[in-house]
Design an enzyme around this catalytic site. Sequence first.
Site: not given
Lengths: 307, 426
Positions: B65-66, B154, B181, B233, B306, B310
């Site tokens: 979610l940054r 991750d 990860h 992932h 995932d 960006h």
Amino acid sequence: MNWKRKDLLDIRDLSKEEMLFILDTAESFKDISRREIKKVPTLRGKTVITLFYEPSTRTRTSFEIAAKRLSADTINISSSTSSSTKGESLKDTARNLESMRPDAIVIRHSMPGAPHMLAGILDSSIINGGDGSHEHPTQALLDLYTMREKKGRINGLRIVIVGDIAHSRVARSNIFSLKNFGNEVICCGPPTMIPPYIETLGVRVEYDLKTAVRKADVIMMLRIQKERGGTKYIPSTKEYSTLYGLTKRHVDMAANDVIIMHPGPMNRGIEITDEVADGPSSVILDQVENGVAVRMAILYLLIGGEA
Amino acid sequence: MRTLIRGGRIIDPKTSRDGIFDILVEDSVIQEISDTIKKTDGKVQVVNAAGRIVAPGLIDVHCHLREPGFEYKETILTGTSAAIRGGFTTVVCMANTDPVNDSRSVTEFIIDKARAEGKCKVLPCGAITRGLKGEELAEIGEMFSAGIIALSDDGRSVSNAGLMRKALEYAKIFKLPVISHCEDDTLSGGYIHEGTASLLNGLEGIPAIAEELMVQRDIAIARYVNAPIHITHISSGGSVEIIEAARKMFRKVTCDTCPHYFSLTDEATLAFDTNTKVNPPLRSKKDVEAIKEGLRKGIIDIIATDHAPHEITSKDVEFDLAAFGISGFETAFALSLGLVREGVLDMPALLEKMTANPAKLLGINSGTIAEGAPADIIIFDPDIEWTVDRNSFVSKGRNTPFHGNALKGKNLFTMVSGKIVFNELK
């Protein structure tokens, strides 16, 4: 045939017909460079920019001479003088250059796909002057031209490419063109320099240089790509030279009329001995001469249409 | 506040329910599920779900979610808005924010922000190691009491095996799932899958073994300390094989994959489209087939997004320089529904991997349509055709390799805790 492409980005995209058309066109240009007045007005009023983000002597000069002999105006931008050092993105640099209305941009870049990115956003013709480990299409075309000139044919030849295949754009472009024309291609080098899955391109891999060069019609030597970390893949250049340096003995094992090629810059004493580089089988300087003719042909085909 | 969802085909994998029922929601809870529920008074809002599928809201165990730090890429508001559009009612956000979610204060910030602005439930994942540096454990207990739901570094592996062991052991105190990860960075370092595409386009490769080796290592450590481990992932056939074999000896291994790993191959990278750049990379056709087979056989338990949004400028550059990641919330469900049409999974099995199984991993009581369960519900139509248009994304991240693709299957309605937060039902 009619030339339809705006850009020259890679060999893998080109058909045999297109490649032959470029070679035939180059044929008619080669003579110009040998005249006393080495200039024709074909591209008068056209502008060619060479945008080089990697050092180059041969390719940049070759393009510039090719453009000048066709009377185009040329501007050279190399990474040390460009805005890249001031943090400008490639895209912005390209858009700015495009605003000055060049007809063609020759780009060399350390990263694969940089020319493709420009081709997607600019109206100018984009010529790939080498993009990272991806392709170097004009080199493959001048190599093809040289082979045709020296061997009289470009099919059914046994061609050995020796060196850092994994990081060589020259090797990639040559494999694509040479396989397309139906040649036997043998890649020779240490396994650490042979990219995985290369057999899928129909080439043979041989780790032993002596075995590889047996009865070869063409031996193409590559240098170690130090700028792409090439020296990490071998214990030392000395050991590399012992295992993969081309000597007179190797040349003697090849076909009688073998030609030795090298895209330059050569590292004498590492991948090739002086004796071979300067010997009777070497066509290394012919490659350079033919490079000008082939690039004249490419510029002419891409931007020489109706003004 | 009461809502009556009427006449839809309810598919709830957890209770094996599949049939046409009415659902009565009161406040944030599912009150009743029956063949027909009469509208008792005028205060009940009625949602007509006839002809559609009603399912538990989707749960995503892996997204970005940054926020905090990269609000120009996504915020909790925009990210969760995209999530509810895509059918997700609960999302687990990874710790690689700035500052990293490795402390109580960052966890609290995310939870407060999500409570104020989030459109769906946001469960933060805490970092395993301080600053994601792989050097020392983060204050896991502090983050746990602030509300983290899982642990993950991750973006990278905890490359120090001894430290990974300690993390798996320490997480037992709190029963926190550890999400790994898997990537051995001495073998990776490239930009796309090492395969026929990297051979052709000269981009530096990331071999499948970089993932597989770490999958093997992490499972070995988990087995040794008898701690559960979740591998996130997975992208390669080798990883599927390793997990299948490992489970025969050690049952506490779960894993997820993402829609792009069963929808695209490395061939998509040939045109140098930076939207195909993702880590782990898009792999070979053989890997894609093996991932589907792993889903079919139940080796892969969960489908995660995932979601990695960006801003344009970090993708609009040379391929080498472009950021890794795909904006996934708004395409994940439709791509996953493709598995049903292809016959890889039936509808309940697919929904199980997006609802009940992630709920079980996280230890939460949602992910099911049952009386007394949280009213997190979606209504979708698996047959609606639509074209992906990144310019219409709700997410700030327009970085999708599926732009222009025709997809089938669309979420039409999302209810979170009894509140209708998205409604495109006509």
